[in-house]
Design a protein around this motif. Sequence first.
Motif, PDB file in Angstrom:
ATOM      1  N   SER A 164      -5.026 -51.456  50.257  1.00  0.00           N
ATOM      2  CA  SER A 164      -5.776 -52.726  50.846  1.00  0.00           C
ATOM      3  C   SER A 164      -6.476 -52.697  51.961  1.00  0.00           C
ATOM      4  CB  SER A 164      -4.529 -53.014  52.274  1.00  0.00           C
ATOM      5  OG  SER A 164      -4.406 -52.465  53.330  1.00  0.00           O
ATOM      6  N   ASP A 165      -7.457 -53.955  51.825  1.00  0.00           N
ATOM      7  CA  ASP A 165      -8.315 -53.681  52.879  1.00  0.00           C
ATOM      8  C   ASP A 165      -8.091 -53.777  54.467  1.00  0.00           C
ATOM      9  OD1 ASP A 165     -11.596 -54.413  52.983  1.00  0.00           O
ATOM     10  OD2 ASP A 165     -10.928 -55.549  54.373  1.00  0.00           O
ATOM     11  N   TYR A 166      -8.882 -53.413  55.506  1.00  0.00           N
ATOM     12  CA  TYR A 166      -8.210 -53.341  56.364  1.00  0.00           C
ATOM     13  C   TYR A 166      -8.213 -55.293  57.198  1.00  0.00           C
ATOM     14  CZ  TYR A 166      -8.385 -52.077  61.392  1.00  0.00           C
ATOM     15  OH  TYR A 166      -8.061 -52.265  63.241  1.00  0.00           O
ATOM     16  N   GLU A 167      -9.023 -55.794  57.277  1.00  0.00           N
ATOM     17  CA  GLU A 167      -9.034 -56.860  57.163  1.00  0.00           C
ATOM     18  C   GLU A 167      -8.393 -58.262  56.917  1.00  0.00           C
ATOM     19  OE1 GLU A 167     -10.237 -58.045  60.700  1.00  0.00           O
ATOM     20  OE2 GLU A 167     -11.360 -56.710  60.312  1.00  0.00           O
ATOM     21  N   ALA A 168      -7.310 -57.546  55.479  1.00  0.00           N
ATOM     22  CA  ALA A 168      -6.692 -58.332  54.307  1.00  0.00           C
ATOM     23  C   ALA A 168      -5.351 -59.017  55.145  1.00  0.00           C
ATOM     24  CB  ALA A 168      -6.329 -57.857  53.104  1.00  0.00           C
ATOM     25  N   PRO A 169      -5.242 -60.412  54.628  1.00  0.00           N
ATOM     26  CA  PRO A 169      -4.260 -60.487  55.195  1.00  0.00           C
ATOM     27  C   PRO A 169      -2.943 -60.027  54.416  1.00  0.00           C
ATOM     28  CG  PRO A 169      -4.366 -62.551  54.078  1.00  0.00           C
ATOM     29  CD  PRO A 169      -6.509 -60.688  54.543  1.00  0.00           C
ATOM     30  N   VAL A 170      -3.164 -59.149  53.208  1.00  0.00           N
ATOM     31  CA  VAL A 170      -2.471 -59.305  51.984  1.00  0.00           C
ATOM     32  C   VAL A 170      -2.573 -57.585  52.067  1.00  0.00           C
ATOM     33  CG1 VAL A 170      -2.351 -61.373  50.720  1.00  0.00           C
ATOM     34  CG2 VAL A 170      -4.103 -59.972  49.541  1.00  0.00           C
ATOM     35  N   ILE A 171      -1.239 -56.722  50.959  1.00  0.00           N
ATOM     36  CA  ILE A 171      -1.020 -55.728  50.756  1.00  0.00           C
ATOM     37  C   ILE A 171      -0.815 -55.452  49.468  1.00  0.00           C
ATOM     38  CG2 ILE A 171      -0.900 -54.168  53.068  1.00  0.00           C
ATOM     39  CD1 ILE A 171       1.595 -53.429  52.085  1.00  0.00           C
ATOM     40  N   ARG A 229       3.839 -53.452  37.483  1.00  0.00           N
ATOM     41  CA  ARG A 229       3.655 -55.406  38.077  1.00  0.00           C
ATOM     42  C   ARG A 229       2.431 -54.184  39.240  1.00  0.00           C
ATOM     43  NH1 ARG A 229       9.666 -57.581  38.038  1.00  0.00           N
ATOM     44  NH2 ARG A 229       9.350 -57.816  35.747  1.00  0.00           N
ATOM     45  N   ILE A 230       1.820 -55.342  39.259  1.00  0.00           N
ATOM     46  CA  ILE A 230       0.897 -55.127  40.198  1.00  0.00           C
ATOM     47  C   ILE A 230       1.914 -57.127  41.440  1.00  0.00           C
ATOM     48  CG2 ILE A 230      -1.266 -55.517  41.430  1.00  0.00           C
ATOM     49  CD1 ILE A 230      -0.659 -52.993  39.854  1.00  0.00           C
ATOM     50  N   TYR A 231       1.441 -56.741  42.591  1.00  0.00           N
ATOM     51  CA  TYR A 231       2.089 -57.414  43.718  1.00  0.00           C
ATOM     52  C   TYR A 231       1.080 -57.675  44.801  1.00  0.00           C
ATOM     53  CZ  TYR A 231       7.113 -57.940  41.603  1.00  0.00           C
ATOM     54  OH  TYR A 231       8.143 -58.093  41.051  1.00  0.00           O
ATOM     55  N   ASP A 232       1.324 -59.068  45.492  1.00  0.00           N
ATOM     56  CA  ASP A 232       0.649 -59.130  46.406  1.00  0.00           C
ATOM     57  C   ASP A 232       1.562 -59.434  47.405  1.00  0.00           C
ATOM     58  OD1 ASP A 232      -2.849 -58.370  46.252  1.00  0.00           O
ATOM     59  OD2 ASP A 232      -3.559 -60.323  45.937  1.00  0.00           O
ATOM     60  N   PHE A 233       1.349 -59.057  48.255  1.00  0.00           N
ATOM     61  CA  PHE A 233       2.342 -58.978  49.409  1.00  0.00           C
ATOM     62  C   PHE A 233       1.534 -60.384  50.691  1.00  0.00           C
ATOM     63  CE2 PHE A 233       5.735 -58.110  52.874  1.00  0.00           C
ATOM     64  CZ  PHE A 233       5.983 -58.618  52.459  1.00  0.00           C
ATOM     65  N   VAL A 234       1.853 -60.961  50.121  1.00  0.00           N
ATOM     66  CA  VAL A 234       1.520 -61.301  52.540  1.00  0.00           C
ATOM     67  C   VAL A 234       2.121 -61.133  53.191  1.00  0.00           C
ATOM     68  CG1 VAL A 234       0.984 -64.059  52.979  1.00  0.00           C
ATOM     69  CG2 VAL A 234       1.288 -63.564  50.719  1.00  0.00           C
ATOM     70  N   THR A 285      -6.856 -68.717  53.424  1.00  0.00           N
ATOM     71  CA  THR A 285      -6.500 -67.330  53.651  1.00  0.00           C
ATOM     72  C   THR A 285      -5.869 -66.788  52.120  1.00  0.00           C
ATOM     73  OG1 THR A 285      -5.967 -66.891  55.734  1.00  0.00           O
ATOM     74  CG2 THR A 285      -4.747 -65.649  54.204  1.00  0.00           C
ATOM     75  N   VAL A 286      -4.980 -67.609  51.658  1.00  0.00           N
ATOM     76  CA  VAL A 286      -4.758 -67.675  49.996  1.00  0.00           C
ATOM     77  C   VAL A 286      -5.613 -68.332  49.107  1.00  0.00           C
ATOM     78  CG1 VAL A 286      -3.106 -68.868  48.439  1.00  0.00           C
ATOM     79  CG2 VAL A 286      -2.107 -69.372  51.050  1.00  0.00           C
ATOM     80  N   ALA A 287      -6.078 -69.041  49.125  1.00  0.00           N
ATOM     81  CA  ALA A 287      -7.348 -68.469  48.382  1.00  0.00           C
ATOM     82  C   ALA A 287      -8.875 -68.068  48.025  1.00  0.00           C
ATOM     83  CB  ALA A 287      -8.522 -69.806  48.657  1.00  0.00           C
TER      84      ALA A 287
END
Length: 738
Positions: free
Chosen positions: A411-418, A430-435, A122-124
């Motif tokens: 975000s992608d609907y199936e994504a584990p992050v937004i 800044r751009i963040y990904d929030f898990v 998921t992370v990678a």
Amino acid sequence: MTSTSLQDSTGTAVPAPPVAKKIPTERTHHGETFVDNYEWLRDKESPEVVAHLRAENAYQEAVTAHQEPLREAIFQEIKGRTQETDLSVPHRKDGWWYFSRSAEGKEYGIHCRVKAQDSGSTVADWTPPAVEPGVGIPGEEILLDGNMEAEGKPFFSVGGTAVTVDGRLYAYAVDNSGDERFTLRIKDLRAGELLPDVIENIFYGVAFSPDGTRLFYTVVDESWRPYQVKAHVLGTPVADDVVLYQEDDAAMWLGFELSADRRHLVLGIGCSEYSETRLLRFDDPAQALTTVISRNERVLYEAEPFLLGGKEKILLTHNRAAINSMVSLADPAELEKPQAQQTWQTVVEHSDDVRVNGAGVTATHLIVSIRKDTIERVQVLGLAGLGTPAQQAPVEPAFDEELYTAGVGGSDYEAPVIRLGYTSYFTPSRIYDFVLPTPEQPAGELLLRKESPVLGGYDGSDYVATREWATAGDGTRIPLSVLRHKAVRQDSTAAGLVYGYGSYEMSMDPGFGIARLSLLDRGVVFVIAHIRGGGELGRHWYEDGKKLTKKNTFTDFVDATDWLAKSGWVDPDRIAALGGSAGGLLMGAVANMAPEKYAAIVAQVPFVDPLTSILDPDLPLSALEWEEWGNPITDPQAYAYMKSYSPYENVRQVAYPKIAAVTSFNDTRVLYVEPAKWVQELRNKTAGTEPIVMKIEMDGGHGGASGRYVQWRERAWDYAFIADALGAAELLPGAGLK
């Protein structure tokens, strides 16, 4: 039109301002007749009108010629702080990473993509690839090079793009005049060729059906109102395109999007006070549109259909018995009943202190955008137990600063992050990904993907941002954001600038601006007045600055100016005002109300003749404005109230300050004729000697000219006009580019 030569204070010859001839036109409503001497300037096809506008440009160029070195200095500061060769953070969609590049010397972005890899981690798999500025990566594809598309064109803007789920087809809409009517083309990315399908005169927004066989788009009517959603079957004549829906109410706006899970086409119809959503199921052979809540219920809402535990649900963000809005969950069967018999489950309760801006879903979480204490924030909660006592508590990503803006960037609907965007007055974007939270990681995790670089030795600690409060005449507290260089002393000698908007429930949220640094570095104290009519303090804040309470917007701005004059930071004689569009109406109103309080006023694409525009429903977007200002055609009270503050009709014989009206010939939202008429009347009536100029971009639209370098020069023009008027042309010791 006549013009003679004059001399300025230095003895330099400058032309006299152009004088438009007077052709009286009578306008009668509700027993009152107004004589308009300059309505003839509306005819943009007239060579005489075009000649007059060019004379206005020649006049402002002569009057402001001495500002050219300052303009050039500010332009070079903007350029010197901007990393010209840069790129966006790639975002993942349907197995591809999409991003854009910018390159030094190039006006426009280059849209690219590269294939994503699926490793099972998921992370990678959701970590963006390491893309470097100016360096291509293996497998990178160019989708659209804006510089090539813009070559030889007077204007270039992209109004929407879409890619099919299989990644094969890419649709993009381009405007080459600034009038916000776009030409749509479709590229076969595998073959590298354009399809023969070309659709002219569409509006913003395009989307493919999930199976990639149809393309949806919006069309505007003669008054520039989006009123049709059409479907084009690829490979068929455009003349055969089907109108899925047509909105005939001239006061309603129409748009569409795909639902998050892409099972529905979601049509949004509405004004600022109520709305209607219609859904088209892609798996329904009949393709019948269904209405979620009828507009007759007078509910302002958004609807998101989705599956919760395998069952069809509709997520509602609405204002039913909730002025600041709330979030509810409903079964489709409930919505078929009379509203009084419907049962909705509460997801986010109503609060007088929290404005709910919107809500959406991923496959696992609810994403809610709220505003609290003037600040836009994001909260997430798991779908498990949604709308029941087992509903999870919301989780909010935490940030360190007091004044900031955080919003969902997609975000992608199936994504584990937004994807989240974050900025503050002195923190670059800044751009963040929030898990998204999981049982193993209930607080989620905030991952910084990029902070936009600022060159030239920028150090955010050189500047200070504070929240202050002005008091209105009726006792209302008005939030202010006060920005300054740390070297400025509170000794009542600095220059000041007050900026405001105050309409359509739009909030002037904290955000970083490179160009603004050039004013701060010259010792200008920059005040953003969060006046009524905006949305900073919830729906009440908006309601108290529209229709028959609109004057609160103007008096709040003057009260904010008074706060600054008495704050100890600035010299009261060195204050300027700035605003654009509806904020330009604000500029015109305060110029009439309190001209003595300002050394200069810059009104960008200003809505300064609102009554004439709104009285004519055939003019662009006029009917849509009735919910904001009232309908002066049918309501004598609305007519009288608007006439009492309309800038053009209330110009009086007082000494006006330096005024610059900045506009564009092809603007379809605020027509150039409004500032053209306004500056003529100002020159007729002013008892002062300060110049009143109009700068018109002959190839631009509502946002001005296209191209980043051209836009930087436009901002440099505005800021040089202000700094020159305030005697703030010189940099503070040690400030500026390093």
